[in-house]
Design a protein around this motif. Structure first.
Motif, mmCIF file in Angstrom:
data_model
loop_
_atom_site.group_PDB
_atom_site.id
_atom_site.type_symbol
_atom_site.label_atom_id
_atom_site.label_comp_id
_atom_site.label_asym_id
_atom_site.label_seq_id
_atom_site.Cartn_x
_atom_site.Cartn_y
_atom_site.Cartn_z
ATOM 1 N N ASP A 177 -7.577 -10.041 -5.703
ATOM 2 C CA ASP A 177 -7.633 -8.894 -4.752
ATOM 3 C C ASP A 177 -7.222 -7.609 -5.477
ATOM 4 O O ASP A 177 -6.336 -7.627 -6.340
ATOM 5 C CB ASP A 177 -6.689 -9.155 -3.569
ATOM 6 C CG ASP A 177 -6.873 -8.154 -2.450
ATOM 7 O OD1 ASP A 177 -7.632 -8.478 -1.522
ATOM 8 O OD2 ASP A 177 -6.272 -7.042 -2.520
ATOM 9 N N PRO A 178 -7.840 -6.481 -5.147
ATOM 10 C CA PRO A 178 -7.491 -5.207 -5.782
ATOM 11 C C PRO A 178 -6.018 -4.864 -5.651
ATOM 12 O O PRO A 178 -5.489 -4.093 -6.472
ATOM 13 C CB PRO A 178 -8.376 -4.186 -5.062
ATOM 14 C CG PRO A 178 -9.542 -4.970 -4.595
ATOM 15 C CD PRO A 178 -8.984 -6.332 -4.228
ATOM 16 N N ASN A 196 -3.601 -7.056 -5.942
ATOM 17 C CA ASN A 196 -2.813 -7.979 -6.751
ATOM 18 C C ASN A 196 -2.636 -7.361 -8.134
ATOM 19 O O ASN A 196 -3.537 -7.414 -8.985
ATOM 20 C CB ASN A 196 -3.495 -9.346 -6.853
ATOM 21 C CG ASN A 196 -2.650 -10.367 -7.592
ATOM 22 O OD1 ASN A 196 -1.522 -10.076 -8.043
ATOM 23 N ND2 ASN A 196 -3.182 -11.582 -7.752
ATOM 24 N N THR A 197 -1.451 -6.790 -8.373
ATOM 25 C CA THR A 197 -1.191 -6.093 -9.641
ATOM 26 C C THR A 197 -0.855 -7.052 -10.773
ATOM 27 O O THR A 197 -0.615 -6.607 -11.905
ATOM 28 C CB THR A 197 -0.040 -5.073 -9.447
ATOM 29 O OG1 THR A 197 1.111 -5.759 -8.944
ATOM 30 C CG2 THR A 197 -0.476 -3.964 -8.534
ATOM 31 N N TYR A 198 -0.889 -8.381 -10.489
ATOM 32 C CA TYR A 198 -0.727 -9.366 -11.560
ATOM 33 C C TYR A 198 -2.073 -9.604 -12.257
ATOM 34 O O TYR A 198 -2.107 -9.965 -13.450
ATOM 35 C CB TYR A 198 -0.182 -10.684 -11.022
ATOM 36 C CG TYR A 198 1.325 -10.661 -10.799
ATOM 37 C CD1 TYR A 198 2.180 -10.947 -11.860
ATOM 38 C CD2 TYR A 198 1.859 -10.387 -9.556
ATOM 39 C CE1 TYR A 198 3.561 -10.940 -11.668
ATOM 40 C CE2 TYR A 198 3.236 -10.388 -9.345
ATOM 41 C CZ TYR A 198 4.084 -10.650 -10.397
ATOM 42 O OH TYR A 198 5.458 -10.639 -10.209
ATOM 43 N N THR A 199 -3.108 -9.441 -11.516
ATOM 44 C CA THR A 199 -4.427 -9.677 -12.096
ATOM 45 C C THR A 199 -5.245 -8.395 -12.256
ATOM 46 O O THR A 199 -6.248 -8.391 -12.985
ATOM 47 C CB THR A 199 -5.225 -10.657 -11.204
ATOM 48 O OG1 THR A 199 -5.388 -10.106 -9.912
ATOM 49 C CG2 THR A 199 -4.516 -12.016 -11.141
ATOM 50 N N GLN A 200 -4.851 -7.299 -11.568
ATOM 51 C CA GLN A 200 -5.604 -6.042 -11.599
ATOM 52 C C GLN A 200 -4.733 -4.962 -12.264
ATOM 53 O O GLN A 200 -3.581 -4.744 -11.883
ATOM 54 C CB GLN A 200 -5.997 -5.598 -10.183
ATOM 55 C CG GLN A 200 -6.733 -6.673 -9.405
ATOM 56 C CD GLN A 200 -8.044 -7.096 -10.069
ATOM 57 O OE1 GLN A 200 -8.836 -6.273 -10.557
ATOM 58 N NE2 GLN A 200 -8.283 -8.412 -10.121
ATOM 59 N N LYS A 201 -5.328 -4.284 -13.285
ATOM 60 C CA LYS A 201 -4.606 -3.236 -13.994
ATOM 61 C C LYS A 201 -4.524 -1.967 -13.151
ATOM 62 O O LYS A 201 -5.403 -1.670 -12.351
ATOM 63 C CB LYS A 201 -5.288 -2.940 -15.339
ATOM 64 C CG LYS A 201 -5.219 -4.078 -16.336
ATOM 65 C CD LYS A 201 -5.883 -3.698 -17.650
ATOM 66 C CE LYS A 201 -5.790 -4.852 -18.650
ATOM 67 N NZ LYS A 201 -6.412 -4.537 -19.968
ATOM 68 N N GLY A 202 -3.471 -1.193 -13.434
ATOM 69 C CA GLY A 202 -3.304 0.093 -12.785
ATOM 70 C C GLY A 202 -2.702 -0.008 -11.391
ATOM 71 O O GLY A 202 -2.156 -1.031 -10.965
ATOM 72 N N LEU A 203 -2.826 1.056 -10.678
ATOM 73 C CA LEU A 203 -2.263 1.135 -9.319
ATOM 74 C C LEU A 203 -3.170 0.424 -8.322
ATOM 75 O O LEU A 203 -4.401 0.320 -8.526
ATOM 76 C CB LEU A 203 -2.105 2.601 -8.888
ATOM 77 C CG LEU A 203 -1.067 3.427 -9.639
ATOM 78 C CD1 LEU A 203 -1.195 4.893 -9.254
ATOM 79 C CD2 LEU A 203 0.341 2.904 -9.363
ATOM 80 N N PRO A 204 -2.612 -0.020 -7.205
ATOM 81 C CA PRO A 204 -3.449 -0.557 -6.123
ATOM 82 C C PRO A 204 -4.291 0.572 -5.505
ATOM 83 O O PRO A 204 -4.025 1.753 -5.737
ATOM 84 C CB PRO A 204 -2.429 -1.136 -5.139
ATOM 85 C CG PRO A 204 -1.180 -0.409 -5.398
ATOM 86 C CD PRO A 204 -1.185 -0.076 -6.856
ATOM 87 N N PRO A 205 -5.289 0.245 -4.696
ATOM 88 C CA PRO A 205 -6.172 1.274 -4.142
ATOM 89 C C PRO A 205 -5.447 2.329 -3.313
ATOM 90 O O PRO A 205 -5.893 3.489 -3.249
ATOM 91 C CB PRO A 205 -7.147 0.479 -3.274
ATOM 92 C CG PRO A 205 -7.151 -0.883 -3.867
ATOM 93 C CD PRO A 205 -5.754 -1.104 -4.364
ATOM 94 N N GLY A 206 -4.353 1.966 -2.699
ATOM 95 C CA GLY A 206 -3.639 2.921 -1.865
ATOM 96 C C GLY A 206 -2.198 2.513 -1.668
ATOM 97 O O GLY A 206 -1.729 1.498 -2.210
#
Length: 567
Positions: A499-500, A502-512
């Motif tokens: 999921d966007p 999930n900062t464990y698998t997605q780099k950078g900040l979350p969408p909001g």
């Protein structure tokens, strides 16, 4: 009012008055070759008046009749051709072709000499010269005299103008209030057969006068009585307003309830005015008195469910009780989904109603232009329900409650130049500033942690980050997407979720944003520390957060956490 030709206190003219003959003045002769004036009738002329109202008296000190009084002439010492000149007391009256009067008598005529009357000792002007230049034109005995003067013996009383029905008042010799029996006595002294002064004869007029006098007395008494009553009433009101107790209800109110909204910054007067308008208290003054004599300054903004007709003291006490507050309190870091549930409860709505309004009407609730910059945002209002207390009583619309929260966020964020701040922090837009602030708020345990936590975020977002490879690795973002608050998350679960948020698998900040940051978290996001912090661990699992700059330091902090948790 006196009759014409007769002054008060004077005697009637006697036909044998030495100043009169059968047809005119005794011994008076006309001019040579002239006929008596006025159609051959003897011309009756008054003798010179030694004493007039200003210069003396006509007879025995009485005032001169109306048609014989002289009034000051507009020009001093003015003479008219063919007329005599009155030069003042003791001077001569000279007329052309007439014998001159001296103190001893008529000169050269053989007529009876006339001795002037003595001046009235009560008249201070009796022996003084005529006013206005000591000379006045005299029209007596001349064709210019109009109407032709007649002796009092031949005069007829001229009819007086009809008087109004009301009493003439003090100008006519009697006072409307005090007139009574005296007025009747005065009427009785008039000659028999003489008409009433107003043209009405007899006793009927007297009765009318008494009736009018009685009415006048009644009117005056009513006026005085009404005035006294008015003064008493307004005096009492003045005393009550200035010194008396303010109007107030008694007791804790009746069975009727009402919702009252108190805005931010409202003082005792404003609160009292709103309560009075809602029918809760009887007067603003009574509430202000109770407000200042208790803990009224602790009353917070928001909505209150109160009873009608409460005493001011009871109203203050009830407003200080949290049970009476019909508010939704948004706490720093609180997620929108829990705020929506609170609004439904306060407004008495079906669960999910407010969330549905937020999803459908978010564009009309006052969001700033830079909100919703990412299409993967789960909730457009997340991060914009600014922490605070908001009115939420039954009967209110959920959209109105949400709109007030969004307005508070827009006002708070508008105090900063977020576009400039975002560029300085290497962020893409103002929305990312709010997202960072929401992460700071969610991960920081104390206020002292906030700036260090902000530095950790910015250091991990750097392209040069080789410690985490631009992965934030925050449990808070994963819990947000799962709508949970679990600190024990298995690695398999985290690593399997793409999921966007999930900062464990997605780099950078979350969408909001993942919650609604408070003012302190926002300030920390705008001004982080610069100590090189990259790691952090809540070593006690709850309130204590420790920071590290290297991975080795992080491993020691992780072991400390496991020991405290019993792992």
């Amino acid at each position: 009012m006196t009759e014409y030709g007769r002054g008060p206190g004077s005697e009637p003219w006697h036909p044998e008055d030495p100043l009169y003959g059968d047809g005119g003045w005794e011994g008076q002769q006309g001019h040579t070759g002239q006929q008596p004036a006025y159609g051959g009738q003897p011309q009756h002329q008054y003798p010179q008046q030694p004493q007039q109202p200003q210069y003396g008296d006509w007879s025995n000190g009485g005032p001169q009749p109306y048609d014989q009084q002289q009034y000051p002439q507009p020009y001093d010492q003015q003479q008219y051709a063919g007329q005599g000149q009155y030069a003042g007391q003791g001077q001569q009256y000279v007329q052309p072709n007439q014998p001159v009067y001296n103190e001893g008598g008529w000169d050269g005529t053989g007529t009876h000499a006339h001795v002037p009357y003595a001046a009235d000792p009560g008249d201070p002007y009796g022996q003084q010269a005529a006013a206005y230049g000591a000379e006045q034109p005299d029209f007596y005995g001349t064709p210019d005299a109009y109407p032709p003067p007649e002796p009092p013996a031949r005069r007829r009383a001229e009819p007086e103008a009809e008087q109004p029905d009301w009493d003439p008042g003090p100008d006519q010799g009697e006072h409307a209030f005090f007139a009574g029996g005296g007025a009747d006595d005065e009427d009785d002294d008039e000659p028999e057969g003489r008409g009433d002064r107003r043209g009405r004869g007899g006793k009927g007029a007297k009765k009318d006068k008494k009736s009018r006098n009685g009415c006048a007395c009644l009117v005056v008494l009513l006026v005085f009585g009404g005035g006294l009553g008015g003064v008493t009433y307004f005096g009492y009101q003045f005393y009550q307003n200035r010194y008396g107790a303010a109007p107030d209800y008694a007791g804790a109110g009746n069975s009727q309830t009402v919702s009252v909204e108190i805005p931010k910054g409202a003082g005792g007067v404003e609160i009292g005015r709103r309560l009075k308008d809602a029918g809760v208290v009887k007067s603003v003054d009574a509430f202000v008195s109770a407000f200042t004599s208790s803990d009224g300054d602790k009353i917070q903004a928001g909505a209150y469910i109160l009873k009608k007709e409460m005493s001011a003291e009871s109203a203050v006490e009830m407003m200080l009780d949290p049970k009476s507050q019909a508010n939704v309190v948004v706490t720093p870091g609180q997620r929108n989904i829990s705020v929506y549930k609170l609004i439904d409860t306060k407004l008495g709505l079906t669960a999910g109603t407010t969330r549905g309004v937020a999803e459908k009407e978010f564009e009309s609730l006052g969001l700033p232009d830079w909100a919703n910059a990412d299409g993967d945002i789960k909730d457009p209002l997340e991060g914009f329900l600014f922490p605070g207390t908001y009115p939420a009583a039954k009967g209110m619309k959920p959209a109105s409650v949400l709109k007030e929260m969004v307005g508070a966020a827009d006002e708070a964020y508008g105090k900063f130049d977020l576009d400039t701040k975002a560029a300085a922090l290497k962020l893409e837009n103002p929305l990312q500033v709010i997202t960072v602030a929401s992460l700071v708020q969610a991960e920081g345990k104390t206020h002292d942690d906030f700036r260090k936590m902000a530095e950790v975020i910015y250091n991990r977002l750097k392209p040069t980050n080789t410690e985490t490879n631009r992965l934030l690795q925050f449990d808070s973002t994963f819990n947000y997407l799962k709508n949970e608050s679990n600190i024990h998350i298995s690695e398999s679960e985290i690593n399997s979720n793409q999921d966007p948020y999930n900062t464990y698998t997605q780099k950078g900040l979350p969408p909001g944003p993942i919650g609604n940051p408070g003012a302190e978290a926002l300030a920390a996001a705008l001004k982080p520390t610069s100590d090189g912090w990259v790691y952090f661990v809540a070593t006690d699992g709850e309130n204590k957060t420790e920071f590290a700059k290297t991975y080795a330091e992080f491993e020691r902090l992780k072991d400390k956490f496991n020991e405290s948790a019993g792992n």
